[in-house]
Write a protein that holds these residues in place. Structure first.
Motif, PDB file in Angstrom:
ATOM      1  N   VAL A  42       4.413  -1.942  -1.954  1.00  0.00           N
ATOM      2  CA  VAL A  42       5.099  -2.052  -0.670  1.00  0.00           C
ATOM      3  C   VAL A  42       6.528  -2.537  -0.860  1.00  0.00           C
ATOM      4  CG1 VAL A  42       2.979  -2.477   0.653  1.00  0.00           C
ATOM      5  CG2 VAL A  42       4.262  -4.423  -0.255  1.00  0.00           C
ATOM      6  N   SER A  43       7.399  -2.037  -0.011  1.00  0.00           N
ATOM      7  CA  SER A  43       8.750  -2.586   0.039  1.00  0.00           C
ATOM      8  C   SER A  43       8.698  -3.881   0.845  1.00  0.00           C
ATOM      9  CB  SER A  43       9.707  -1.577   0.690  1.00  0.00           C
ATOM     10  OG  SER A  43       9.428  -1.457   2.072  1.00  0.00           O
ATOM     11  N   GLU A  44       9.735  -4.670   0.736  1.00  0.00           N
ATOM     12  CA  GLU A  44       9.769  -5.932   1.480  1.00  0.00           C
ATOM     13  C   GLU A  44       9.672  -5.689   2.987  1.00  0.00           C
ATOM     14  OE1 GLU A  44       9.623  -9.210   0.406  1.00  0.00           O
ATOM     15  OE2 GLU A  44       9.098  -8.135  -1.424  1.00  0.00           O
ATOM     16  N   HIS A  45      10.317  -4.639   3.478  1.00  0.00           N
ATOM     17  CA  HIS A  45      10.290  -4.378   4.919  1.00  0.00           C
ATOM     18  C   HIS A  45       8.939  -3.838   5.376  1.00  0.00           C
ATOM     19  CE1 HIS A  45      14.839  -4.318   4.464  1.00  0.00           C
ATOM     20  NE2 HIS A  45      14.542  -5.372   5.188  1.00  0.00           N
ATOM     21  N   ALA A  46       8.191  -3.208   4.507  1.00  0.00           N
ATOM     22  CA  ALA A  46       6.854  -2.723   4.879  1.00  0.00           C
ATOM     23  C   ALA A  46       5.919  -3.878   5.205  1.00  0.00           C
ATOM     24  CB  ALA A  46       6.267  -1.879   3.753  1.00  0.00           C
ATOM     25  N   LYS A  47       6.142  -5.028   4.577  1.00  0.00           N
ATOM     26  CA  LYS A  47       5.277  -6.189   4.794  1.00  0.00           C
ATOM     27  C   LYS A  47       5.212  -6.610   6.262  1.00  0.00           C
ATOM     28  CE  LYS A  47       5.991  -8.406   0.297  1.00  0.00           C
ATOM     29  NZ  LYS A  47       6.510  -9.647  -0.324  1.00  0.00           N
ATOM     30  N   HIS A  48       6.225  -6.262   7.007  1.00  0.00           N
ATOM     31  CA  HIS A  48       6.297  -6.629   8.427  1.00  0.00           C
ATOM     32  C   HIS A  48       5.225  -5.924   9.260  1.00  0.00           C
ATOM     33  CE1 HIS A  48       8.304  -8.001  12.082  1.00  0.00           C
ATOM     34  NE2 HIS A  48       8.220  -6.773  12.546  1.00  0.00           N
ATOM     35  N   PHE A  49       4.694  -4.791   8.763  1.00  0.00           N
ATOM     36  CA  PHE A  49       3.869  -3.921   9.591  1.00  0.00           C
ATOM     37  C   PHE A  49       2.381  -3.889   9.245  1.00  0.00           C
ATOM     38  CE2 PHE A  49       8.191  -2.047   9.758  1.00  0.00           C
ATOM     39  CZ  PHE A  49       8.414  -2.215  11.111  1.00  0.00           C
ATOM     40  N   TYR A  50       1.929  -4.730   8.347  1.00  0.00           N
ATOM     41  CA  TYR A  50       0.497  -4.769   8.054  1.00  0.00           C
ATOM     42  C   TYR A  50       0.113  -6.209   7.744  1.00  0.00           C
ATOM     43  CZ  TYR A  50       1.274  -5.407   3.069  1.00  0.00           C
ATOM     44  OH  TYR A  50       1.646  -5.927   1.861  1.00  0.00           O
ATOM     45  N   THR A  51      -1.186  -6.461   7.767  1.00  0.00           N
ATOM     46  CA  THR A  51      -1.726  -7.775   7.442  1.00  0.00           C
ATOM     47  C   THR A  51      -2.597  -7.621   6.199  1.00  0.00           C
ATOM     48  OG1 THR A  51      -1.767  -8.340   9.785  1.00  0.00           O
ATOM     49  CG2 THR A  51      -3.106  -9.697   8.330  1.00  0.00           C
ATOM     50  N   VAL A  52      -2.391  -8.465   5.231  1.00  0.00           N
ATOM     51  CA  VAL A  52      -3.143  -8.377   3.971  1.00  0.00           C
ATOM     52  C   VAL A  52      -4.645  -8.389   4.234  1.00  0.00           C
ATOM     53  CG1 VAL A  52      -3.614  -9.531   1.773  1.00  0.00           C
ATOM     54  CG2 VAL A  52      -1.272  -9.358   2.610  1.00  0.00           C
ATOM     55  N   SER A  53      -5.086  -9.133   5.231  1.00  0.00           N
ATOM     56  CA  SER A  53      -6.524  -9.208   5.523  1.00  0.00           C
ATOM     57  C   SER A  53      -7.093  -7.888   6.026  1.00  0.00           C
ATOM     58  CB  SER A  53      -6.798 -10.321   6.540  1.00  0.00           C
ATOM     59  OG  SER A  53      -6.146 -10.041   7.762  1.00  0.00           O
ATOM     60  N   ASP A  54      -6.232  -6.939   6.436  1.00  0.00           N
ATOM     61  CA  ASP A  54      -6.694  -5.616   6.868  1.00  0.00           C
ATOM     62  C   ASP A  54      -6.902  -4.653   5.713  1.00  0.00           C
ATOM     63  OD1 ASP A  54      -6.648  -6.390   9.529  1.00  0.00           O
ATOM     64  OD2 ASP A  54      -4.602  -5.660   9.850  1.00  0.00           O
ATOM     65  N   VAL A  55      -6.560  -5.088   4.509  1.00  0.00           N
ATOM     66  CA  VAL A  55      -6.696  -4.260   3.309  1.00  0.00           C
ATOM     67  C   VAL A  55      -7.930  -4.729   2.550  1.00  0.00           C
ATOM     68  CG1 VAL A  55      -5.591  -3.622   1.125  1.00  0.00           C
ATOM     69  CG2 VAL A  55      -4.206  -3.875   3.198  1.00  0.00           C
ATOM     70  N   PRO A  56      -8.788  -3.801   2.122  1.00  0.00           N
ATOM     71  CA  PRO A  56      -9.978  -4.223   1.366  1.00  0.00           C
ATOM     72  C   PRO A  56      -9.586  -5.081   0.158  1.00  0.00           C
ATOM     73  CG  PRO A  56     -10.086  -1.878   1.870  1.00  0.00           C
ATOM     74  CD  PRO A  56      -8.719  -2.348   2.283  1.00  0.00           C
ATOM     75  N   THR A  57     -10.407  -6.071  -0.139  1.00  0.00           N
ATOM     76  CA  THR A  57     -10.086  -7.012  -1.209  1.00  0.00           C
ATOM     77  C   THR A  57     -10.059  -6.356  -2.589  1.00  0.00           C
ATOM     78  OG1 THR A  57     -12.407  -7.646  -1.340  1.00  0.00           O
ATOM     79  CG2 THR A  57     -10.971  -9.016   0.015  1.00  0.00           C
ATOM     80  N   ASN A  58     -10.705  -5.195  -2.737  1.00  0.00           N
ATOM     81  CA  ASN A  58     -10.707  -4.522  -4.038  1.00  0.00           C
ATOM     82  C   ASN A  58      -9.495  -3.611  -4.232  1.00  0.00           C
ATOM     83  OD1 ASN A  58     -11.620  -2.647  -2.111  1.00  0.00           O
ATOM     84  ND2 ASN A  58     -12.790  -1.516  -3.632  1.00  0.00           N
ATOM     85  N   VAL A  59      -8.550  -3.654  -3.294  1.00  0.00           N
ATOM     86  CA  VAL A  59      -7.345  -2.828  -3.381  1.00  0.00           C
ATOM     87  C   VAL A  59      -6.148  -3.745  -3.607  1.00  0.00           C
ATOM     88  CG1 VAL A  59      -5.844  -1.193  -2.180  1.00  0.00           C
ATOM     89  CG2 VAL A  59      -8.322  -1.057  -1.861  1.00  0.00           C
TER      90      VAL A  59
END
Length: 192
Positions: A42-59
């Protein structure tokens, strides 16, 4: 057998679709002749649009800081090189106007653009443009898109719809099922 999918997200609001994209990638995995492994950059600006907890832990999710913290001395891993070697396909979804311009000019000032610059063009790179209609319609956008396509990168064309800002027109990232079809196709599975 495994297939390795590297997803790059840039500073477009369409990054909010990352969890859906991941869910759809894994949804039919049991019907596939191979296991799918996914990593995200991810780019730094992409971080604004998702939450890490929404991504499976194995990714795993990698950002610019990971590039620099993983290297201290000669012989240490170089993350963008390792990721470009690991992946069977690189899918930049979404590809914002800024990163599109950087890629077309050969700039590589963050992890996403460094992976793209180090990409082996014998492997597929899919890009999914996403930007406001006014940005999409700027004459330089078509030039940048054609540059990437001339290198063998495959465009998953944007679509027309009402954008987050309320404008209606071309520029929205392709729908997730369309992106999934393209990923499976370049990995050698035409129908899912």
């Amino acid at each position: 057998m495994e297939k390795h999918v590297l997803i790059g997200c840039t500073g477009s609001v369409a990054t909010i679709k990352l969890p859906l994209l991941l869910n759809k990638i894994f949804e039919k995995e049991n019907d596939l002749p191979w296991k799918i492994k996914v990593k995200i950059v991810v780019s730094e600006h992409a971080k604004h649009f998702y939450t890490v907890s929404d991504v499976p832990t194995n990714v795993p999710i990698y950002c610019d800081q990971d590039e620099w913290s993983s290297w201290t001395n000669r012989g240490d891993p170089v993350l963008h090189i390792d990721l470009s070697k690991w992946a069977d396909v690189f899918v930049i979804a979404p590809l914002d106007a800024n990163t599109l311009a950087k890629l077309a000019q050969g700039l590589c000032d963050n992890l996403v653009t460094c992976v793209a610059r180090a990409w082996d063009t014998s492997k597929p790179l899919l890009f999914c443009p996403a930007m406001n209609t006014r940005m999409w319609e700027h004459p330089i956008t078509a030039t940048h898109i054609e540059t990437l396509k001339s290198w063998g990168y495959k465009e998953v064309p944007c679509i027309s719809k009402t954008l987050m800002c309320g404008d209606t027109g071309l520029g929205a990232m392709a729908e997730v099922p369309t992106i999934i079809e393209h990923i499976y196709s370049v990995l050698g599975l035409n129908k899912c």
